[in-house]
Write a protein that holds these residues in place. Sequence first.
Motif, PDB file in Angstrom:
ATOM      1  N   UNK A  26     104.273  13.982  69.720  1.00 23.75           N
ATOM      2  CA  UNK A  26     105.030  13.388  68.614  1.00 23.75           C
ATOM      3  C   UNK A  26     104.106  13.079  67.438  1.00 23.75           C
ATOM      4  N   UNK A  27     102.932  12.561  67.730  1.00 26.88           N
ATOM      5  CA  UNK A  27     101.962  12.258  66.677  1.00 26.88           C
ATOM      6  C   UNK A  27     101.527  13.519  65.947  1.00 26.88           C
ATOM      7  N   UNK A  28     101.334  14.589  66.687  1.00 30.21           N
ATOM      8  CA  UNK A  28     100.952  15.854  66.062  1.00 30.21           C
ATOM      9  C   UNK A  28     102.063  16.401  65.178  1.00 30.21           C
ATOM     10  N   UNK A  29     103.322  16.287  65.640  1.00 29.38           N
ATOM     11  CA  UNK A  29     104.454  16.729  64.813  1.00 29.38           C
ATOM     12  C   UNK A  29     104.532  15.910  63.525  1.00 29.38           C
ATOM     13  N   UNK A  30     104.358  14.602  63.636  1.00 34.57           N
ATOM     14  CA  UNK A  30     104.398  13.735  62.448  1.00 34.57           C
ATOM     15  C   UNK A  30     103.244  14.045  61.502  1.00 34.57           C
ATOM     16  N   UNK A  31     102.067  14.257  62.068  1.00 34.08           N
ATOM     17  CA  UNK A  31     100.912  14.598  61.238  1.00 34.08           C
ATOM     18  C   UNK A  31     101.134  15.926  60.523  1.00 34.08           C
ATOM     19  N   UNK A  33     103.979  17.232  59.688  1.00 30.54           N
ATOM     20  CA  UNK A  33     104.978  17.001  58.639  1.00 30.54           C
ATOM     21  C   UNK A  33     104.328  16.344  57.425  1.00 30.54           C
ATOM     22  N   UNK A  34     103.443  15.372  57.658  1.00 32.93           N
ATOM     23  CA  UNK A  34     102.753  14.708  56.540  1.00 32.93           C
ATOM     24  C   UNK A  34     101.844  15.680  55.797  1.00 32.93           C
ATOM     25  N   UNK A  35     101.164  16.537  56.534  1.00 35.62           N
ATOM     26  CA  UNK A  35     100.292  17.532  55.901  1.00 35.62           C
ATOM     27  C   UNK A  35     101.117  18.486  55.042  1.00 35.62           C
ATOM     28  N   UNK A  40     102.914  20.216  49.620  1.00 28.43           N
ATOM     29  CA  UNK A  40     103.957  20.397  48.605  1.00 28.43           C
ATOM     30  C   UNK A  40     103.683  19.520  47.384  1.00 28.43           C
ATOM     31  N   UNK A  41     103.226  18.307  47.626  1.00 31.94           N
ATOM     32  CA  UNK A  41     102.898  17.404  46.518  1.00 31.94           C
ATOM     33  C   UNK A  41     101.752  17.988  45.690  1.00 31.94           C
ATOM     34  N   UNK A  42     100.750  18.542  46.347  1.00 27.92           N
ATOM     35  CA  UNK A  42      99.617  19.135  45.628  1.00 27.92           C
ATOM     36  C   UNK A  42     100.067  20.332  44.789  1.00 27.92           C
ATOM     37  N   UNK A  43     100.939  21.160  45.346  1.00 25.00           N
ATOM     38  CA  UNK A  43     101.465  22.312  44.601  1.00 25.00           C
ATOM     39  C   UNK A  43     102.266  21.827  43.396  1.00 25.00           C
TER      40      UNK A  43
END
Length: 95
Positions: A26-31, A33-35, A40-43
Amino acid sequence: MSDTEVQDQLAQASARFDRAMARLDQSLRELNARVQRQQRIEVDTQRLVHERARLATELDKTAARAKRLDDSAHEVSRRLVEAMETVRAVLSKAE
């Protein structure tokens, strides 16, 4: 320690391990998603930076054109005043 106790401890350890693996997953999925959101924010940020630069250039060009037009309008106005004064002078001599 009896076989039953060993089996129970092993089952408990296996259950704890499964829960830990589920939390890790679950932590990996959340990480992930955040990445992805960060990417997208950087683009989007890069797109906005480029758009801002384009608009700033366009604004500079428009401001320079407006200044040229304003200078031209002042020059035309000055020449019109001179022409009117010349016409007045000629008309006053003709009277």
